[in-house]
Design a protein around this motif. Structure first.
Motif, PDB file in Angstrom:
ATOM      1  N   PHE A   1      38.342 -31.369 -45.075  1.00  0.00           N
ATOM      2  CA  PHE A   1      37.614 -30.697 -46.146  1.00  0.00           C
ATOM      3  C   PHE A   1      36.478 -29.800 -45.630  1.00  0.00           C
ATOM      4  CE2 PHE A   1      33.994 -31.015 -49.136  1.00  0.00           C
ATOM      5  CZ  PHE A   1      34.490 -30.120 -50.065  1.00  0.00           C
ATOM      6  N   PHE A   2      35.938 -30.119 -44.453  1.00  0.00           N
ATOM      7  CA  PHE A   2      34.821 -29.311 -43.939  1.00  0.00           C
ATOM      8  C   PHE A   2      35.207 -27.829 -43.761  1.00  0.00           C
ATOM      9  CE2 PHE A   2      33.212 -33.446 -41.846  1.00  0.00           C
ATOM     10  CZ  PHE A   2      32.367 -33.720 -42.908  1.00  0.00           C
TER      11      PHE A   2
ATOM     12  N   HIS B   1      35.257 -40.298 -53.228  1.00  0.00           N
ATOM     13  CA  HIS B   1      36.332 -39.491 -52.653  1.00  0.00           C
ATOM     14  C   HIS B   1      36.567 -39.993 -51.235  1.00  0.00           C
ATOM     15  CE1 HIS B   1      32.884 -37.021 -51.193  1.00  0.00           C
ATOM     16  NE2 HIS B   1      33.686 -36.600 -50.238  1.00  0.00           N
TER      17      HIS B   1
ATOM     18  N   LEU C   1      30.230 -36.759 -38.414  1.00  0.00           N
ATOM     19  CA  LEU C   1      28.861 -36.726 -38.963  1.00  0.00           C
ATOM     20  C   LEU C   1      27.862 -37.232 -37.925  1.00  0.00           C
ATOM     21  CD1 LEU C   1      29.065 -37.978 -42.667  1.00  0.00           C
ATOM     22  CD2 LEU C   1      28.901 -35.634 -41.830  1.00  0.00           C
TER      23      LEU C   1
ATOM     24  N   ARG D   1      35.327 -25.986 -47.219  1.00  0.00           N
ATOM     25  CA  ARG D   1      33.931 -26.010 -47.660  1.00  0.00           C
ATOM     26  C   ARG D   1      33.116 -24.936 -46.934  1.00  0.00           C
ATOM     27  NH1 ARG D   1      29.266 -28.283 -45.750  1.00  0.00           N
ATOM     28  NH2 ARG D   1      27.695 -28.739 -47.325  1.00  0.00           N
TER      29      ARG D   1
ATOM     30  N   TYR E   1      35.832 -38.663 -39.733  1.00  0.00           N
ATOM     31  CA  TYR E   1      34.772 -38.155 -40.610  1.00  0.00           C
ATOM     32  C   TYR E   1      33.415 -38.729 -40.181  1.00  0.00           C
ATOM     33  CZ  TYR E   1      32.434 -37.170 -45.150  1.00  0.00           C
ATOM     34  OH  TYR E   1      31.589 -36.733 -46.145  1.00  0.00           O
TER      35      TYR E   1
ATOM     36  N   GLY F   1      27.680 -27.692 -52.957  1.00  0.00           N
ATOM     37  CA  GLY F   1      27.663 -29.138 -52.765  1.00  0.00           C
ATOM     38  C   GLY F   1      27.257 -29.529 -51.346  1.00  0.00           C
ATOM     39  N   PHE F   2      26.588 -30.661 -51.229  1.00  0.00           N
ATOM     40  CA  PHE F   2      26.140 -31.241 -49.957  1.00  0.00           C
ATOM     41  C   PHE F   2      27.308 -31.529 -49.013  1.00  0.00           C
ATOM     42  CE2 PHE F   2      21.874 -33.680 -49.711  1.00  0.00           C
ATOM     43  CZ  PHE F   2      21.180 -32.521 -49.979  1.00  0.00           C
ATOM     44  N   ILE F   3      26.971 -31.737 -47.756  1.00  0.00           N
ATOM     45  CA  ILE F   3      27.981 -31.986 -46.718  1.00  0.00           C
ATOM     46  C   ILE F   3      28.837 -33.226 -47.025  1.00  0.00           C
ATOM     47  CG2 ILE F   3      26.389 -33.290 -45.217  1.00  0.00           C
ATOM     48  CD1 ILE F   3      27.759 -31.806 -42.825  1.00  0.00           C
ATOM     49  N   THR F   4      28.267 -34.245 -47.659  1.00  0.00           N
ATOM     50  CA  THR F   4      29.071 -35.438 -47.957  1.00  0.00           C
ATOM     51  C   THR F   4      29.504 -35.487 -49.425  1.00  0.00           C
ATOM     52  OG1 THR F   4      27.093 -36.772 -48.311  1.00  0.00           O
ATOM     53  CG2 THR F   4      28.062 -36.839 -46.120  1.00  0.00           C
ATOM     54  N   SER F   5      29.306 -34.396 -50.145  1.00  0.00           N
ATOM     55  CA  SER F   5      29.761 -34.314 -51.537  1.00  0.00           C
ATOM     56  C   SER F   5      31.062 -33.511 -51.597  1.00  0.00           C
ATOM     57  CB  SER F   5      28.697 -33.617 -52.388  1.00  0.00           C
ATOM     58  OG  SER F   5      29.189 -33.331 -53.684  1.00  0.00           O
ATOM     59  N   LEU F   6      31.760 -33.572 -52.709  1.00  0.00           N
ATOM     60  CA  LEU F   6      32.792 -32.579 -52.999  1.00  0.00           C
ATOM     61  C   LEU F   6      32.075 -31.373 -53.625  1.00  0.00           C
ATOM     62  CD1 LEU F   6      35.700 -34.804 -54.341  1.00  0.00           C
ATOM     63  CD2 LEU F   6      35.575 -33.593 -52.166  1.00  0.00           C
TER      64      LEU F   6
END
Lengths: 577, 577
Positions: free
Chosen positions: B37-38, B31, B235, B41, B231, A387-392
């Protein structure tokens, strides 16, 4: 300078010294996530940066600054406000007018409905009617595509863009007249400039656009795009495609249609970093190579099929500077990745759908892959990734469970399930279609309809859309995997594989093949190569291979499997769409 | 492998095959914007990527992967949940434990209160008390700084980090014990892994941290940081500092204190692109040059004063690869920009304050500046510029209007006003201080307290904090501008200028100067150079110049003007803080 030019200059001059966009909300530590703001921001930071490069319909070179582009979007916005237009259809190729409309329509607080100009007239009519448009911006070349719609809706006005503005500032045609009328309207009603517009939406969950699906089997659906979704998808695309490289001076070539999933949010992403939009009326490989070589394009997006033809064009030669090519639409072959890299075209491999604002996953390149065999490396690069950086995170779920039940498949690279998404990079739903929306989000996730495996390292890999899997003698054959293997043959340009009925095996694969220029091949040659030298598993080897002049494709470059299935049934071999 | 290591390996192994972080919210297309979350991920995409490089307190080299780092943050989170700790103090240098705590505390749904370890003991005690901490993570070296606090709050537990973990995986000390206890607790209570934690906050406007101001004149204030704010700031920092260059392999050196405005959100920004955090117990110029040369650092952040000393260190030499240096805190001199560029250290000039999550503006580099005289170019680069990509535009407003009235100054590069901010990159307010919060946001904008002009091209430029402007014979003298001009003298290292009372002119400037190693200067030499060769306007020339061994500075590298003012009054010349 023509009369029209000086009219515009006068109006623009009126605002050159005007204040920056005023705040649209005063909640202290909060503003709505709205991508429209990137345009006045770009114009405020670097007014003279080149926003647009374009070869016009009458073959002149147009270069336009961010200051001019923001002024024009602003003029269109005031025109729409003056007239009270709330839903604006767009039927244009990748022109400056299209780009400016995306910003201008949103700045008026209106919603854009951009349509694929390769659709049939009645589909175009269906979309504009379904989308409730009250005005349409149409390129001169496409006015005839509106005949059916206009016969049914004679009262809906159209604004024709002639796409004949020249670089020296000459303005021409009804679209420019609308822009001028809007600027004049603003100057006569308070001269608020951007402060009187919605560069920030009042509600970040409100709609900015309806992006219609291509609708290969059913009627097109209107995917609802929100301000927040477009903003976060655009920021992700900046980061994932590296659009902020070179001090933010991306030179982006518009090979991807802007109508397709709102150009994957790139109208906003490129503008956010003050890059130059190289507009392009149509895909023309010699012209693309000219721009790559002479204008030093740094980025473009394209489906594998466009890249394949680009790499095989006679103008192809290794470029001195690396170009980042964001590739999606259908799974690229490892062979294509290798070809591109050799030309200094570096693939950024993403995957998504109209319902996810375009890209939502990326095949992240891991440095450790530089130490594995090249073939294995390109195979890893061809996976859809994470998933993309701004996606879950994306997930692959079991399909053989009660509807609404969400259970992940094993991460073994073998169990096949459906790719699902959730979170900010999912669109809101389908316009005026609650049933389809419920189905899309069954169980609380966005269903892609694409089948994939989940690898032990966490990357996902598409096999096929469920209807494209060939079940032969109890074995699942991925048509995508087979196409990919066939494309490694040195003389094969592209391959499309579908199933044909087989009395013994149930189904078996049949391949349609195009051959590279100057090469010749028979079906039997391909089958014999597949048996002896290709490394293709025995059960996957196609027993029928047909050489064709061209493969049928969607406007976004996907092979139209439904047409191939018709060919199998004996219909004529036209590739028209 | 030691006993402790195998204990951890066993526990970690238990989760290696566990599912990816589950969704924390099922609102389909939404979301919460949460930077925690980073970390999971990054570990899911590239478990073996190097997250941390660190030279420990006992001088061993520690390298830790994203998989290990995420596991450790997760262990800390479960430990905090088990114990019910909701507010966690941090008193550490830039260690792995600090970084892991930022993620672990938020993942537990708790709030971190990280403190500047250079503050006086009673200020540290004040902050931990004011911030209502119920546990403190403290570096072994700093335990004595808690004496006052612990005498007042004997029941608050502390967790000591010995910072002695070795690269081969040996774990040591109470912080590691807490991590292990947390992992064990999770495994005994359902083994939910990240799915049982808050990698996504329930509410994106809720608090993730209290970042205390340095409080040079009053008590420190606790600035409230939200998940959404961190967040979006993170970014922006990825894009503005180009942290996604090199396929996302940033090698980031932690010269900026992590306690300072949560390290400008870089703990999250670097992790978002799977960069390596080069932790650093203290600023040590030979060590920084070693890391630049041997480890090929690609990015670091530092105040101008750190860059000045770095450029003048004897180890300084031009680096083969460009390094991006994000510079802020106080306005850098054009001279410093030039020095840095010559060493292949490329400044990204940002500006902000604790109340804006650190950076919120950038001096965007325009390509057209490459064609103007170098001196002019560096002057333009030293301006604070424009609002960040995820901010709304900054403004400069008149100060001579009724309170709460917001009126922009002229964009003439001359009229002086106050810089104000608004939108997502503004913090929520001051913890338990509604009066100060009201004052901060008077009129609906965030007041910086910094004075600036607004240039015709839209860029802002700081002159001084209002109390630092020197009014001499009716002329405003910017102490910052004068310092900047003095620093162009080849033998001057740094300059600090304050006003002294003058019976004729009202005020006049006095400069305190430090001299480069191996050089010698008298105050009279500087005055004479200022009169004849410097280009300094006559009314600005200091009539008193005093050479000192060192200038007093805050922990973030700002010259402490209040101490210089004490010096003027005759206090002793200690630079202690």
């Amino acid at each position: 300078m023509s009369g029209v030019t000086s009219r515009l200059s006068g109006l623009l001059g009126h605002f050159t010294g005007s204040p920056a966009p005023a705040p649209f909300e005063h909640r202290f530590n909060h503003h709505t996530l709205s991508p429209t703001f990137f345009l006045p921001r770009a114009a405020a930071i670097e007014p003279n940066a080149e926003a647009i490069y374009h070869v016009t319909a009458n073959n002149k070179i147009l270069r336009r600054t961010y200051s001019e582009t923001a002024d024009r979007a602003r003029g269109l916005a005031y025109f729409l406000k003056k007239k009270g237009f709330r839903r604006v259809g767009i039927l244009c190729p990748n022109t400056p007018a299209f780009l400016e409309s995306i910003f201008g329509i949103a700045a008026a607080g209106s919603i854009n409905v951009a349509v694929n100009y390769r659709l049939k007239q009645d589909d175009i009519a269906y979309i504009f009617e379904h989308g409730d448009v009250d005005v349409i911006i149409v390129d001169q070349e496409f006015t005839n595509l509106l005949d059916i719609y206009r016969s049914q809706h004679p009262s809906i006005p159209i604004i024709i863009d002639t796409d004949t503005d020249a670089t020296e500032g000459e303005l021409t045609g009804p679209f420019d007249d609308a822009v001028l009328e809007g600027l004049k309207y603003d100057s006569e009603t308070g001269a608020q400039g951007w402060a009187g517009l919605e560069a920030q939406a009042a509600d970040e969950e409100s709609l900015i656009a309806l992006a219609y699906t291509s609708g290969t089997t059913a009627r097109p659906k209107g995917v609802e795009y929100t301000h927040r979704g477009c903003y976060l998808a655009a920021l992700a695309n900046v980061i994932e495609s590296g659009l902020n490289f070179n001090q933010g001076r991306a030179k982006y070539l518009w090979t991807l249609p802007m109508f397709h999933a709102m150009g994957w949010t790139f109208p906003w992403a490129i503008t956010a970093v003050r890059g130059t939009h190289y507009c392009l009326r149509k895909i023309d490989y010699p012209e693309i190579w000219r721009l790559l070589k002479e204008e030093h394009i740094s980025h473009f997006n394209a489906a594998p099929t466009v890249n394949t033809l680009l790499c095989n064009a006679k103008e192809a030669e290794r470029l001195p500077e690396p170009v980042r090519v964001t590739v999606a639409a259908s799974p690229p072959t490892p062979h294509l990745f290798e070809q591109m890299t050799n030309l200094n075209l570096h693939p950024v491999h993403v995957y998504g759908m109209t319902e996810t604002y375009g890209p939502i996953t990326k095949g992240y390149h891991l440095p450790e892959w530089d130490h594995i065999p090249l073939k294995e490396k390109y195979q890893k690069m061809a996976r859809q990734g994470h998933g993309f950086i701004t996606s879950l995170p994306v997930r692959v779920i079991k399909t053989e469970v009660p509807e609404g039940t969400i259970t992940d498949v094993q991460r073994d690279g073998k169990e096949i399930g459906e790719i699902v998404f959730f979170g900010n990079i999912c669109a809101k739903g389908y316009y005026k279609d609650p049933d389809a929306t419920r189905k899309l989000f069954a169980g609380g996730v966005l269903h892609s309809g694409d089948l994939a495996v989940w690898h032990p390292d966490g990357a996902i890999q598409i096999l096929d859309r469920s209807k494209d899997i060939i079940i032969s003698g109890g074995e699942n054959i991925s048509s995508v995997a087979l196409e990919s293997m066939l494309a490694t043959h040195p003389d094969i340009l592209e391959a499309g594989v579908v199933s044909v009925p087989d009395s013994h095996w149930g189904e078996r694969p049949k391949a349609f093949i195009t051959v590279k220029e100057g090469k010749s091949l028979e079906g039997a040659d391909v089958i014999s190569w597949a048996r002896t030298a290709s490394g293709i598993s025995k059960f996957m080897i196609p027993r029928e291979v047909e050489i064709v002049a061209e493969l049928p494709k969607t406007s976004t470059g996907k092979i139209r499997k439904n047409v191939l299935r018709e060919w199998v049934k004996g219909s004529d071999r036209s590739v028209g769409n």
